[in-house]
Design a protein around this motif. Structure first.
Motif, PDB file in Angstrom:
ATOM      1  N   SER A   1       0.848  -1.193   0.000  1.00  0.00           N
ATOM      2  CA  SER A   1       0.000   0.000   0.000  1.00  0.00           C
ATOM      3  C   SER A   1       0.884   1.244   0.000  1.00  0.00           C
ATOM      4  O   SER A   1       2.096   1.166   0.203  1.00  0.00           O
TER       5      SER A   1
ATOM      6  N   GLU B   1      -5.868   0.101  14.799  1.00  0.00           N
ATOM      7  CA  GLU B   1      -5.241  -0.482  13.610  1.00  0.00           C
ATOM      8  C   GLU B   1      -4.310  -1.627  14.001  1.00  0.00           C
ATOM      9  O   GLU B   1      -4.287  -2.670  13.351  1.00  0.00           O
TER      10      GLU B   1
ATOM     11  N   LYS C   1      -8.591  -8.950  11.219  1.00  0.00           N
ATOM     12  CA  LYS C   1     -10.027  -8.689  11.028  1.00  0.00           C
ATOM     13  C   LYS C   1     -10.223  -7.277  10.491  1.00  0.00           C
ATOM     14  O   LYS C   1      -9.449  -6.370  10.801  1.00  0.00           O
ATOM     15  N   GLY C   2     -11.283  -7.123   9.713  1.00  0.00           N
ATOM     16  CA  GLY C   2     -11.662  -5.789   9.267  1.00  0.00           C
ATOM     17  C   GLY C   2     -10.771  -5.261   8.155  1.00  0.00           C
ATOM     18  O   GLY C   2      -9.977  -5.989   7.554  1.00  0.00           O
ATOM     19  N   ASP C   3     -10.905  -3.985   7.871  1.00  0.00           N
ATOM     20  CA  ASP C   3     -10.154  -3.334   6.806  1.00  0.00           C
ATOM     21  C   ASP C   3      -9.208  -2.312   7.422  1.00  0.00           C
ATOM     22  O   ASP C   3      -9.648  -1.375   8.079  1.00  0.00           O
TER      23      ASP C   3
ATOM     24  N   ARG D   1      -5.676   4.862   2.426  1.00  0.00           N
ATOM     25  CA  ARG D   1      -6.704   5.823   2.841  1.00  0.00           C
ATOM     26  C   ARG D   1      -6.104   6.690   3.940  1.00  0.00           C
ATOM     27  O   ARG D   1      -5.659   6.168   4.959  1.00  0.00           O
TER      28      ARG D   1
ATOM     29  N   LYS E   1      -6.478  -4.625  14.983  1.00  0.00           N
ATOM     30  CA  LYS E   1      -7.080  -5.255  13.796  1.00  0.00           C
ATOM     31  C   LYS E   1      -6.034  -6.050  13.019  1.00  0.00           C
ATOM     32  O   LYS E   1      -6.311  -7.131  12.500  1.00  0.00           O
TER      33      LYS E   1
ATOM     34  N   THR F   1      -5.315   1.254   4.964  1.00  0.00           N
ATOM     35  CA  THR F   1      -4.293   1.307   3.921  1.00  0.00           C
ATOM     36  C   THR F   1      -4.862   2.016   2.701  1.00  0.00           C
ATOM     37  O   THR F   1      -6.057   1.896   2.400  1.00  0.00           O
TER      38      THR F   1
END
Lengths: 73, 267
Positions: free
Chosen positions: B168, B207, B215-217, B222, B210, B220
């Motif tokens: 990313s 972050e 898990k989750g988004d 963003r 996670k 990156t």
């Protein structure tokens, strides 16, 4: 010409507009502290005076930010 | 890994979560997170990571606690003034959660020592307060392929992005190089609202958790920004910059460097 600048509509009577000029129009105090993203791409500082913005361009000013105290140490 | 009854009770509100459960909590217990800078961003991040039960937490900071820090660096108390920040933070973490193994690095991270420290950790949290350090953390994490969370705060604004190296956009994809020393605003223009450190540091801790849980988004590609005056979050979509000097197509940075810092203190 209509642009989106940091997610907000920006209108100008200018027919052509380079990034340097937009930074001035938007009263950005320290352009050296700003990175510019145009339609998803980061623009080289050397190109700020050349690249002409087009109708409906999406511009993001990204600011350098430190950590509070001694931000500019 | 077997938890005692008191550990099960301590982490029960995590374990109840479908996306954590006992398996997720074990991942947290086994995780190693390094927080660089035990200041505004690092304070809330450290407290939440410790409360969550992150098994090993590294803290790197060469400073001592200053009275002017206490307005936002909530891990330090009045009695800690003049104490090394890493020791002050370690004491609070030990009191909060004895399960956490705290490793302290009472020094400034430099091009010479940073790689040896970050290699021990799964995730790095950048809570530094100056641009040379932010670029150093970025470059070291890119070279060492360590995922990290960048955070920055100023006045009533804050921003954060998570970087998954080589996958990313990195900090240099956005900000090619540190701003020129003479371009930074005068010291009287700096300053920051205390809660901003809490808002951003807590997002950074989230972050890290996670990432550990898978898990989750992650944040990156963003850049999440928060405007405390408007009470508005915004998200700026980003992508890797092919002209990035460190992770772009034509890499020009092949070794770590210590940039010069402007000589201006508001502390």
């Amino acid at each position: 010409m209509k642009l989106m600048v940091n997610g907000k509509l920006f209108e100008t009577k200018e027919k052509t507009l380079v990034i340097d000029f937009l930074l001035k129009e938007k009263n950005v105090e320290s352009p050296e502290m700003v990175s510019v993203e145009l339609n998803g791409r980061i623009i080289k500082r050397d190109d700020f005076a050349q690249i002409e913005l087009q109708e409906n361009d999406q511009v993001e000013f990204l600011y350098f930010m430190g950590g509070g105290q001694n931000s500019y140490e | 890994m077997d938890y005692t009854d008191s550990q099960l009770e301590r982490y029960s509100r995590h374990i109840l979560l479908k996306d954590v459960g006992i398996e997720g909590q074990i991942k947290i217990s086994n995780a190693k997170v390094l927080v660089i800078g035990a200041g505004g961003l690092g304070s809330p991040a450290l407290l939440y990571l410790a409360a969550a039960g992150v098994g090993t937490i590294g803290i790197a900071d060469g400073d001592v606690v200053d009275l002017s820090n206490l307005q936002r660096q909530v891990i330090h108390f009045t009695e800690d003034v003049d104490k090394p920040k890493v020791l002050s933070a370690k004491e609070k973490i030990n009191n909060l959660n004895p399960d956490v193994n705290v490793i302290t690095y009472q020094k400034m991270l430099t091009a010479d020592n940073i790689l040896g420290i970050i290699k021990e950790y799964d995730f790095i949290l950048d809570g530094t307060d100056n641009f040379p350090a932010k670029f150093l953390v970025n470059d070291a994490c890119i070279f060492a392929k360590k995922p990290f969370s960048h955070g920055g705060i100023l006045r009533f604004y804050g921003q954060t992005i998570t970087i998954d190296p080589w996958k990313s956009a990195c900090y240099r994809c956005l900000f090619i190089e540190p701003p020129p020393l003479d371009a930074v605003p005068s010291c009287s223009q700096a300053g920051v609202i205390g809660v901003m450190a809490g808002v951003l540091g807590t997002i950074q801790a989230n972050e890290a958790i996670k990432f550990i849980l898978e898990k989750g988004d992650l944040l990156t590609n963003r850049l999440l920004t928060f405007d405390a005056l408007a009470s508005k979050f915004r998200e700026v979509s980003l992508e890797r910059n092919p002209e990035c000097p460190i992770c772009g197509e034509n890499r020009v940075i092949n070794e770590l460097m210590d940039y010069e810092q402007a000589a201006c203190k508001i502390g």
